[in-house]
Design an enzyme around this catalytic site. Structure first.
Site, PDB file in Angstrom:
ATOM      1  N   GLY A   4       0.619  -3.431  -2.089  1.00  0.00           N
ATOM      2  CA  GLY A   4       1.292  -2.330  -1.115  1.00  0.00           C
ATOM      3  C   GLY A   4       1.460  -1.023  -1.533  1.00  0.00           C
ATOM      4  O   GLY A   4       2.242  -0.227  -1.382  1.00  0.00           O
ATOM      5  N   GLN A   5       0.416  -0.568  -2.303  1.00  0.00           N
ATOM      6  CA  GLN A   5       0.165   0.817  -2.417  1.00  0.00           C
ATOM      7  C   GLN A   5      -0.277   1.704  -1.525  1.00  0.00           C
ATOM      8  O   GLN A   5      -1.195   1.508  -0.805  1.00  0.00           O
ATOM      9  CB  GLN A   5      -0.807   0.981  -3.560  1.00  0.00           C
ATOM     10  N   SER A   6       0.673   2.614  -1.072  1.00  0.00           N
ATOM     11  CA  SER A   6       0.229   3.564  -0.032  1.00  0.00           C
ATOM     12  C   SER A   6      -0.253   5.001  -0.485  1.00  0.00           C
ATOM     13  O   SER A   6      -0.664   5.774   0.462  1.00  0.00           O
ATOM     14  CB  SER A   6       1.658   3.672   0.923  1.00  0.00           C
ATOM     15  N   HIS A  18       1.675   5.801  -9.556  1.00  0.00           N
ATOM     16  CA  HIS A  18       2.888   6.253  -9.786  1.00  0.00           C
ATOM     17  C   HIS A  18       3.988   4.915  -9.875  1.00  0.00           C
ATOM     18  O   HIS A  18       3.415   3.889  -9.780  1.00  0.00           O
ATOM     19  CB  HIS A  18       3.552   6.729  -8.608  1.00  0.00           C
TER      20      HIS A  18
HETATM   21  P1  AMP Z   1       3.492   2.883  -2.832  1.00  0.00           P
HETATM   22  O1  AMP Z   1       3.853   2.670  -1.579  1.00  0.00           O
HETATM   23  O2  AMP Z   1       3.852   2.367  -4.040  1.00  0.00           O
HETATM   24  O3  AMP Z   1       2.294   3.758  -2.823  1.00  0.00           O
HETATM   25  O4  AMP Z   1       4.676   4.325  -2.985  1.00  0.00           O
HETATM   26  C1  AMP Z   1       4.521   5.602  -2.536  1.00  0.00           C
HETATM   27  C2  AMP Z   1       5.803   6.038  -2.166  1.00  0.00           C
HETATM   28  O5  AMP Z   1       5.879   7.470  -2.058  1.00  0.00           O
HETATM   29  C3  AMP Z   1       6.524   5.486  -1.036  1.00  0.00           C
HETATM   30  O6  AMP Z   1       7.930   5.171  -1.751  1.00  0.00           O
HETATM   31  C4  AMP Z   1       7.056   6.827  -0.353  1.00  0.00           C
HETATM   32  O7  AMP Z   1       8.104   6.817   0.448  1.00  0.00           O
HETATM   33  C5  AMP Z   1       6.795   8.113  -1.393  1.00  0.00           C
HETATM   34  N1  AMP Z   1       6.379   9.302  -0.753  1.00  0.00           N
HETATM   35  C6  AMP Z   1       5.110   9.536  -0.031  1.00  0.00           C
HETATM   36  N2  AMP Z   1       5.365  10.917   0.224  1.00  0.00           N
HETATM   37  C7  AMP Z   1       6.178  11.261  -0.549  1.00  0.00           C
HETATM   38  C8  AMP Z   1       6.541  12.792  -0.896  1.00  0.00           C
HETATM   39  N3  AMP Z   1       5.960  13.910  -0.061  1.00  0.00           N
HETATM   40  N4  AMP Z   1       7.751  13.085  -1.648  1.00  0.00           N
HETATM   41  C9  AMP Z   1       8.226  12.109  -1.880  1.00  0.00           C
HETATM   42  N5  AMP Z   1       7.882  10.720  -1.974  1.00  0.00           N
HETATM   43  C10 AMP Z   1       6.922  10.356  -1.109  1.00  0.00           C
END
Ligand code: AMP
Length: 115
Positions: free
Chosen positions: A94-96, A101
């Site tokens: 589920g990495q977006s 991080h």
């Molecule tokens: P993942 O889906 O594990 O890759 O987590 C990515 C996270 O980054 C998600 O929870 C998003 O809500 C968060 N995210 C994306 N863009 C930003 C941003 N500009 N500032 C803070 N969080 C963000």
């Protein structure tokens, strides 16, 4: 990396609600929080995912990122009730965002297994 959103937050080119910073990691509030406390801890250096943090330097970096996340959890008052540290990796994980991080999640009860 200029096209990486988290690199741009690290360099302060993009705004973020920062909660802490060390020489090699930055912590900021997640834009779309999944818990009362939802902080992302990212390395300053661009590393795509945990599987790319290899070798002695990569392992040491992972240690510092997780140790920093644990320090933040203490500062944010999460030690007594507990919290969750998660690093999603790749599609099934589920990495977006392709910049390593660690999610620091707290302030409510979490279930297991995750969805
Ligand atoms: P993942 O889906 O594990 O890759 O987590 C990515 C996270 O980054 C998600 O929870 C998003 O809500 C968060 N995210 C994306 N863009 C930003 C941003 N500009 N500032 C803070 N969080 C963000």
């Amino acid at each position: 990396m200029s096209d990486c959103i988290f690199c741009r937050i690290v360099s302060r080119e993009l705004p973020a609600n920062e909660v802490g910073r060390t020489a090699d990691a930055v912590a900021f509030r997640d834009l779309d929080p999944k818990a009362p406390v939802h902080v992302l801890v990212v390395p300053v250096k661009h590393v795509s995912a945990v599987r790319d943090a290899t070798g002695t330097d990569g392992e040491a970096l992972l240690g510092r990122v997780f140790a920093f996340a644990a320090e933040l959890a203490t500062e944010l008052g999460l030690d007594a009730d507990g919290y969750r540290l998660v690093t999603n990796t790749g599609q099934h994980g589920g990495q977006s965002v392709d910049h390593l991080h660690v999610h620091l999640l707290g302030g409510r009860q979490f279930n297991w297994p995750p969805g």
